[in-house]
Enzyme design. Structure first.
Site, PDB file in Angstrom:
ATOM      1  N   ASP A 142      64.182  40.894  18.313  1.00 43.93           N
ATOM      2  CA  ASP A 142      63.681  39.512  18.177  1.00 43.93           C
ATOM      3  C   ASP A 142      62.317  39.460  17.474  1.00 43.93           C
ATOM      4  OD1 ASP A 142      65.957  38.640  19.576  1.00 43.93           O
ATOM      5  OD2 ASP A 142      64.941  38.833  21.503  1.00 43.93           O
ATOM      6  N   ASN A 191      70.070  35.985  13.644  1.00 33.94           N
ATOM      7  CA  ASN A 191      70.382  35.930  15.061  1.00 33.94           C
ATOM      8  C   ASN A 191      69.939  34.587  15.621  1.00 33.94           C
ATOM      9  OD1 ASN A 191      71.100  37.030  17.705  1.00 33.94           O
ATOM     10  ND2 ASN A 191      68.906  37.175  18.096  1.00 33.94           N
ATOM     11  N   ASN A 206      78.760  29.246  19.963  1.00 38.71           N
ATOM     12  CA  ASN A 206      78.037  29.159  18.690  1.00 38.71           C
ATOM     13  C   ASN A 206      78.994  29.345  17.509  1.00 38.71           C
ATOM     14  OD1 ASN A 206      75.130  28.634  19.012  1.00 38.71           O
ATOM     15  ND2 ASN A 206      75.166  30.467  20.297  1.00 38.71           N
ATOM     16  N   ASP A 219      65.421  42.360  12.067  1.00 39.45           N
ATOM     17  CA  ASP A 219      64.801  43.553  11.504  1.00 39.45           C
ATOM     18  C   ASP A 219      65.003  44.703  12.494  1.00 39.45           C
ATOM     19  OD1 ASP A 219      62.968  43.090  13.535  1.00 39.45           O
ATOM     20  OD2 ASP A 219      61.311  42.570  12.194  1.00 39.45           O
ATOM     21  N   GLU A 220      64.222  45.769  12.356  1.00 39.89           N
ATOM     22  CA  GLU A 220      64.426  46.937  13.210  1.00 39.89           C
ATOM     23  C   GLU A 220      63.998  46.715  14.661  1.00 39.89           C
ATOM     24  OE1 GLU A 220      64.404  48.241   9.002  1.00 39.89           O
ATOM     25  OE2 GLU A 220      63.039  46.993  10.177  1.00 39.89           O
ATOM     26  N   GLY A 221      63.211  45.691  14.924  1.00 39.83           N
ATOM     27  CA  GLY A 221      62.764  45.412  16.290  1.00 39.83           C
ATOM     28  C   GLY A 221      63.752  44.514  17.025  1.00 39.83           C
ATOM     29  N   ARG A 232      77.614  56.203  19.884  1.00 41.05           N
ATOM     30  CA  ARG A 232      77.106  54.939  19.320  1.00 41.05           C
ATOM     31  C   ARG A 232      76.986  55.040  17.809  1.00 41.05           C
ATOM     32  NH1 ARG A 232      76.051  49.910  22.085  1.00 41.05           N
ATOM     33  NH2 ARG A 232      76.897  50.408  24.100  1.00 41.05           N
ATOM     34  N   HIS A 278      68.534  33.018  19.061  1.00 38.93           N
ATOM     35  CA  HIS A 278      67.947  33.432  20.332  1.00 38.93           C
ATOM     36  C   HIS A 278      67.619  32.185  21.148  1.00 38.93           C
ATOM     37  CE1 HIS A 278      65.960  36.075  23.160  1.00 38.93           C
ATOM     38  NE2 HIS A 278      64.989  35.178  23.239  1.00 38.93           N
TER      39      HIS A 278
END
Length: 193
Positions: free
Chosen positions: A147, A104, A14, A143-145, A62, A106
């Site tokens: 996908d 992103n 990509n 976002d925070e989730g 992390r 996917h």
């Protein structure tokens, strides 16, 4: 000129599609990988793009790793972060710092075959196991989730008889990912999204 960073973990196909697209008003200012053996780092160097490896294994936690990644992006004045096969979860702090400025790619038509555990070949294995006739790729805001962010672009790809996960993965990359990821970056850079 929109300064972007492309984050990758593997071969960087990509990334190569973004480089080859020569997107107007876009500068690929930085490539970051968590994997020192990622061929994407070589692709970046071959294209004259600064490439760095930041591996979570080299940090005490992390949280420290995520702070180092965020600092690296900020030090390079990155305006848009492009996740192109980056297999490290992005921290909430980074999502907040780059709100609506992380995208992103996917390898499915979200909301199908997405979320926790759906990455790489796992996505295509699940699509074949379910027996879908159409799959594809999605570019979305991070976002925070996992996908769960707003969808920017999608492109459908036919599932053919006899497909293996590897064959389907390659078709999705060639017919969808390598097309819509550079397109989304260009649209964002030129005020079309």
């Amino acid at each position: 000129m929109l300064k972007i960073a492309v984050l990758v973990s593997g071969g960087g196909t990509n990334l190569q599609a973004i480089i080859d697209a020569k997107i107007p008003n876009v500068e690929i200012a930085l490539v970051v990988s968590n994997n020192p053996g990622a061929y994407a780092l070589t692709r970046a160097q071959n294209a004259g793009i600064e490439a760095v490896c930041l591996s979570p294994k080299n940090y005490e936690s992390r949280e420290v790793y995520h702070d180092a990644l965020l600092s690296c992006l900020q030090e390079h004045d990155i305006e848009l972060v492009v996740l192109a096969g980056f297999l490290v979860n992005i921290s909430e702090k980074m999502v907040r710092s780059y709100k609506n400025r992380i995208i992103n790619i996917h390898p499915s038509l979200i909301p199908s075959f997405c979320g926790k555990g759906y990455y790489g070949l796992h996505v295509h294995e699940a699509a074949l196991a379910r027996g879908v006739k159409v799959t594809g790729a999605t570019v979305h805001i991070v976002d925070e989730g996992t996908d769960t962010g707003p969808i920017l672009l999608q492109k459908a790809v036919e599932v053919k008889a006899g497909d293996t996960p590897e064959i389907l993965q390659r078709r999705v990359m060639e017919e969808a990912e390598w097309i819509i990821l550079p397109k989304a970056i260009g649209m964002l850079a030129n005020g079309e999204l």
